[in-house]
Design an enzyme around this catalytic site. Structure first.
Site, PDB file in Angstrom:
ATOM      1  CD  GLU A   1       0.296   7.807   1.009  1.00  0.00           C
ATOM      2  OE1 GLU A   1       0.449   6.573   1.115  1.00  0.00           O
ATOM      3  OE2 GLU A   1       1.196   8.569   0.606  1.00  0.00           O
TER       4      GLU A   1
ATOM      5  CB  THR B   1      -0.060 -17.343   0.526  1.00  0.00           C
ATOM      6  OG1 THR B   1      -0.097 -18.641   1.118  1.00  0.00           O
ATOM      7  CG2 THR B   1       1.210 -16.636   0.968  1.00  0.00           C
TER       8      THR B   1
ATOM      9  N   GLY C   1       5.209   5.616  -4.165  1.00  0.00           N
ATOM     10  CA  GLY C   1       6.492   4.949  -4.181  1.00  0.00           C
ATOM     11  C   GLY C   1       6.861   4.519  -2.779  1.00  0.00           C
TER      12      GLY C   1
ATOM     13  CG  HIS D   1      -2.177  -0.806   1.009  1.00  0.00           C
ATOM     14  ND1 HIS D   1      -3.442  -0.263   1.102  1.00  0.00           N
ATOM     15  CD2 HIS D   1      -2.346  -2.114   0.706  1.00  0.00           C
ATOM     16  CE1 HIS D   1      -4.345  -1.219   0.869  1.00  0.00           C
ATOM     17  NE2 HIS D   1      -3.693  -2.346   0.633  1.00  0.00           N
ATOM     18  CG  ASP D   2       4.991   3.323   1.621  1.00  0.00           C
ATOM     19  OD1 ASP D   2       4.500   4.460   1.809  1.00  0.00           O
ATOM     20  OD2 ASP D   2       6.204   3.137   1.445  1.00  0.00           O
TER      21      ASP D   2
ATOM     22  CG  ASP E   1       1.466 -22.430   1.739  1.00  0.00           C
ATOM     23  OD1 ASP E   1       0.640 -21.602   1.273  1.00  0.00           O
ATOM     24  OD2 ASP E   1       1.169 -23.224   2.645  1.00  0.00           O
TER      25      ASP E   1
ATOM     26  CB  SER F   1      -1.858 -22.757   4.742  1.00  0.00           C
ATOM     27  OG  SER F   1      -1.463 -22.222   3.483  1.00  0.00           O
TER      28      SER F   1
END
Length: 318
Positions: A89, A196, A74, A68-69, A246, A241
């Site tokens: 922000e 993940t 940037g 998000h940054d 993974d 998971s």
């Protein structure tokens, strides 16, 4: 990363040329702080480990915060800035899903770094965020990689500057946004694998339940039960998971168990399905491509000494 790492529209497809300033990228290198703060990585690693021990949300929250940054102004830690007038922000609606634990990971690590007299006020919040993201991945079972360092912190943060992917994005919308950051479709799919880890709140996926034919019926039934009883505070894990880094995320997409529409579309759209299948069957390939994508993300919009500073407090410009 969506609401939990994604949240945007093609409005401000920020030009890759503007965000990829070559002179700034050239200053990045591993071991940038070797003579300035030689224990930096050990300090950040220990701090992130402590944060993760306190809350399982810490790792996905810190990883999401990094995306998000970098995707907005940037990689300059502008997401951390708190403006007294409320125009920053993190108070943009697209950032309201970011968890406090993620911000706390960075503040804790910054405090730990500055407690070393040799390092005090010499390491940018932006670099600490990059290292914390890496540690969140590694300490969750993901791949280790050298983090390029040498970023300076930005001085500006405004609500209006936030343009991020939304959880209902189509493949075309995802590609349009990420191409603005200089990413190809395959790089975008690799970066999406960061989902993940962690969870999403019901409002980000509830609209799909019972209406999206790409969602597995049994999965939809489970989600419906979760969100019906807790419509505002309910949540579900992004994959099966959620605390392990993974390739389960991609296998879940194959089974119609992608939580966010912007994730499931990576499999339901035939143009991207092949890459999902590849990562679902080859975790090593996913790890390698994810590391490359994270490294590339870390080069977006890097500030120099001329355009930035080393913030003493990550929440406020000096």
């Amino acid at each position: 990363m969506a609401s939990l790492g994604l949240g945007f529209f093609v409005a401000a497809v920020v030009s890759a040329a503007a965000l990829m300033a070559p002179p700034a990228v050239a200053q990045l290198r591993p071991y940038y702080y070797s003579s300035i703060c030689p224990n930096l990585e050990v300090i950040v690693r220990s701090s992130v480990q402590q944060s993760m021990a306190q809350s399982p949300i810490s790792a996905p929250a810190a990883l999401r915060l990094f995306f998000h940054d970098c995707a907005v102004r940037g990689c300059d830690a502008s997401i951390m800035i708190v403006n007294s007038n409320g125009d920053d922000e993190w108070r943009n609606p697209d950032n309201q899903s970011l968890k406090p634990e993620g911000f706390q990971v960075i503040l804790n690590a910054k405090a730990a770094v500055d407690s070393d007299p040799q390092c005090q006020y010499k390491v940018s919040c932006a670099d600490i965020m990059a290292l914390a993201a890496r540690e969140s991945i590694v300490q969750s079972g993901g791949p280790f990689y050298e983090v390029e360092l040498g970023r300076y912190d930005g001085r500006l943060s405004t609500k209006a500057s936030v343009v991020l992917p939304h959880a209902n994005f189509t493949l075309d919308q995802l590609n349009a946004f990420f191409s603005g950051l200089g990413f190809s479709q395959s790089e975008m799919i690799a970066l999406s694998g960061g989902h993940t880890l962690g969870a999403a709140d019901c409002p980000f996926f509830q609209y799909r339940i019972g209406t999206d034919p790409t969602m597995d019926p049994n999965f939809a039934s489970q989600l419906n039960s979760t969100c019906r009883s807790n419509p505002t505070s309910g949540f579900a894990f992004l994959d099966s998971s959620p605390v392990t880094f993974d390739n389960t995320f991609y296998r879940n997409l194959q089974a119609g168990k992608g939580l966010l529409g912007s994730d499931q579309v990576l499999y339901s759209d035939v143009r991207s399905r092949g890459t999902v299948n590849y990562y679902a069957t080859n975790q090593g390939a996913f790890f390698g491509d994810f590391v490359a994508a994270m490294t590339k993300l870390g080069r977006v919009g890097v500030k120099t000494a001329a355009t930035g500073e080393i913030r003493r407090d990550c929440r406020f410009p000096n």
